[in-house]
Write an enzyme that holds these catalytic residues in place. Structure first.
Site, short mmCIF file in Angstrom:
data_model
loop_
_atom_site.label_atom_id
_atom_site.label_comp_id
_atom_site.label_asym_id
_atom_site.label_seq_id
_atom_site.Cartn_x
_atom_site.Cartn_y
_atom_site.Cartn_z
N ARG A 271 -2.57 -7.79 1.81
CA ARG A 271 -2.59 -8.16 3.23
C ARG A 271 -2.41 -9.66 3.44
NH1 ARG A 271 -7.14 -3.53 3.97
NH2 ARG A 271 -5.62 -1.90 4.44
N TYR A 409 3.38 -1.96 6.65
CA TYR A 409 2.94 -2.22 5.27
C TYR A 409 1.45 -2.52 5.17
CZ TYR A 409 7.48 -3.02 2.87
OH TYR A 409 8.69 -2.89 2.27
N GLU A 410 0.88 -2.24 3.99
CA GLU A 410 -0.49 -2.64 3.63
C GLU A 410 -1.53 -2.12 4.63
OE1 GLU A 410 -0.52 -3.89 0.80
OE2 GLU A 410 1.37 -4.91 0.55
N GLY A 411 -1.31 -0.91 5.13
CA GLY A 411 -2.18 -0.36 6.17
C GLY A 411 -1.64 -0.81 7.52
#
Length: 602
Positions: A271, A409-411
């Site tokens: 993140r 992306y990334e959650g």
């Protein structure tokens, strides 16, 4: 790595403690080594990535692999890898710098780089046995091998632990057979190694495995066709199918059932790195739009002289400066926390894991804010170019398409917003962040009579600092009242959590921007920092507006009658300037500086 003497805030404590500008790290604090790294990566990006924009847009997957190999030869893939495993062993700030500048030339390469160095290599570095690290990490650090990360499945996206892929121990106990399907796998088309998550029997949590892949001897692994995507077109993205894929038992990563923890911690690092990956992209978009606006004439005037365009340029620059300020503030906090843990006797693995985990809230805040800012920047870039911006002949439309994936992306940003508030509440319950004391103090203040003393705002940013403190009170007021009302059921009220997260995000971003501008005004002089001071004030003004809107929405959603009236009065008190800044003048100050330099110059 040096030991750090200063007292650094724990993750999330920015909300309840005041930071001094001297205690935060800014890009102006980069060491000579870090500046050299930055220049080397920028030069590589211009030569190997930006110069071949058309080939990347034409889905030249081989070019992505080729450039990744070159990055490996120069050591860029191993910046974060300890020296004993073939890497450079540099600190967290240096890994952020490398990620930022290598990611700005093209979204496809940015994705390949992130997937390989982050989720492709890092799980082995941080969770692998000594044998696993010695065997695999040097090959990944050098670029001899490429890594991929197989977590997402058709039915398991944000709910990562719900995957259906299975791992069954063979009768002789020497291997596992993996069966299942993964999707959206970056680098799948040219990887040599996959980090694969599967469930053993009916374990509660998934388990991680290191799976080698050789196209000539696929071992039950088949790849789907390349996905055709809105952006990141030369990033290899395929489905991966496992059919009785045999993996040696010693290739289990960490412990049985430890896969979910690996995934979560990999996401924390991912993140903040994703935020870094968006920063120089904004600079490049802004510079390109600015140069066009300075050259493009309408009504015999460069369009950069028009107030409507100045407003866009100023806001684009301000958000870029804010993202950079907050990202490197958090990155240095992580680096310092890692150094403190190593000095206390933690292993590199433990120190790195716990150091990043400490600032998971800040990582989520940065991921959300900077990914949304890069999209807005590209959108305004298209607008400044007008009709030409919509054409593939200019780089704007590709930048806009590439930026769109960053919010997923990334959650997703929605998941990250809810996570940041949820993690803060958990930290408070563990006693790591005292929310109760300050929230009670705010509640008492609401019941008291406001002071009518005239404050002294003669010092630089005196009123702005007071506004930051008041925004923190808004969060404590709204979140405190909501927790009182809903207790553990608060997580079911997603729209309320989103509003609270928007307030939290703006507090961290505005404070980071202000502290950086203050630190630099003190060391370089206020005149030399006129544009930066204007950006800090402009960002704060916008933040206060966002806080007021979200605070109101949150309060109205759960409070009624006298309680609602009291909270709304508090909100008004906490979001009101004594002296409102002249926003138009601030934007013009920033835009004139940009026009004169003809590039992002802060």
């Amino acid at each position: 790595m040096e030991t750090v003497e200063k007292d650094i805030l724990r993750g999330g404590q920015f909300l309840v403690k005041e930071s001094k500008c001297e205690d935060i790290f800014t890009p102006e604090d980069f060491s000579e080594e870090q500046i050299m790294m930055k220049e080397a990566v920028k030069e590589f990006t211009d030569r190997e990535i930006v110069a071949h924009r058309d080939r990347f847009e034409a889905k030249d997957y081989a070019l992505t692999e080729e450039v990744m190999k070159k990055a490996g030869e120069l050591g860029f893939l191993g910046v974060a890898v300890p020296e004993e495993y073939g890497g450079m062993g540099m600190g967290f700030v240096s890994t952020m710098i490398t990620c930022e500048y290598i990611s700005s030339g093209n979204g496809s390469l940015s994705t390949a780089f992130g997937a390989h160095t982050g989720i492709g290599t890092m799980p082995i570095t941080l969770y692998g046995t000594e044998e696993q690290k010695q065997k695999y990490v040097p090959k990944l650090a050098s670029g001899e091998w490429m890594g991929a990360y197989c977590l997402t499945e058709p039915g398991a996206g944000s709910d990562a632990n719900s995957g259906k892929t299975t791992a069954e121990l063979t009768e002789d106990g020497k291997s596992y057979k993996i069966n299942g399907q993964k999707m959206w796998i970056s680098n799948a088309g040219f990887c040599n190694l996959m980090i694969v998550f599967a469930r053993i029997e009916d374990d509660k949590n998934i388990t991680g495995f290191i799976v080698e892949y050789d196209a000539a001897n696929p071992n039950g692994i088949t790849l789907g066709e390349e996905e055709h995507k809105l952006g990141i077109r030369a990033s290899s993205t395929r489905q991966v199918f496992f059919n009785d894929t045999v993996v040696p038992a010693e290739n289990m990563l960490s412990v049985r059932g430890g896969g979910f923890k690996i995934a979560v911690n990999a996401l924390n690092v991912g993140r903040i790195k994703l935020a870094a990956a968006c920063i120089d992209s904004q600079r490049r978009v802004l510079t390109t739009a600015l140069q066009y606006a300075n050259e493009r004439k309408q009504f015999k005037t460069p369009i950069a002289d028009f107030g409507a365009i100045k407003a866009k340029l100023a806001e684009m620059a301000t958000n870029t400066y804010a993202g950079e300020s907050a990202s490197y503030r958090a990155a240095k906090d992580i680096e310092d926390r890692i150094a403190m843990r190593m000095a206390a006797g933690n292993s590199h693995q433990e120190a790195e894991l716990k150091g990043v985990e400490e600032y998971a809230i800040e990582c989520s805040i940065l991921k959300v804010t900077v990914s949304e800012d890069v999209q807005a920047c590209a959108d305004e870039g298209i607008q400044i170019f007008g009709g030409m911006g919509f054409s593939e002949e200019t780089p704007m439309e590709a930048a806009w398409r590439d930026a769109r994936i960053a919010r997923i992306y990334e959650g997703t940003n929605e998941i990250n917003r809810m996570l940041s508030v949820g993690m803060l509440i958990k930290k408070a319950m563990k006693g790591h962040v005292d929310l109760l004391g300050p929230a009670t103090a705010v509640a008492d203040e609401l019941m008291g009579i406001p002071s009518f003393d005239t404050p002294d705002y003669s010092e630089l940013f005196a009123e702005e600092k007071e506004m930051i403190a008041k925004m923190k009170k808004v969060f404590l007021m709204v979140a405190g009242s909501a927790i009182q009302k809903y207790g553990p059921d608060l997580e079911k009220h997603q729209q309320l959590l989103l509003a609270a997260a928007n307030i939290l995000n703006e507090i961290y971003m505005a404070e980071s921007t202000l502290l950086r501008a203050e630190k630099n005004a003190k060391r370089f002089g206020e005149d030399a920092q006129e544009g930066q001071i204007a950006m800090a004030k402009l960002y704060l003004y916008n933040a206060v507006e966002i806080v007021a809107k979200n605070g109101r929405e949150g309060i109205i959603s759960f409070a009624e009658g006298d309680e609602q009236r009291m909270l709304l009065m508090g909100l008004k008190r906490f979001t009101k300037y004594a002296n409102y800044p002249n926003v138009v003048a601030l934007r013009n100050t920033i835009a004139e500086k940009l026009k004169a330099e003809n590039k992002y110059c802060f």
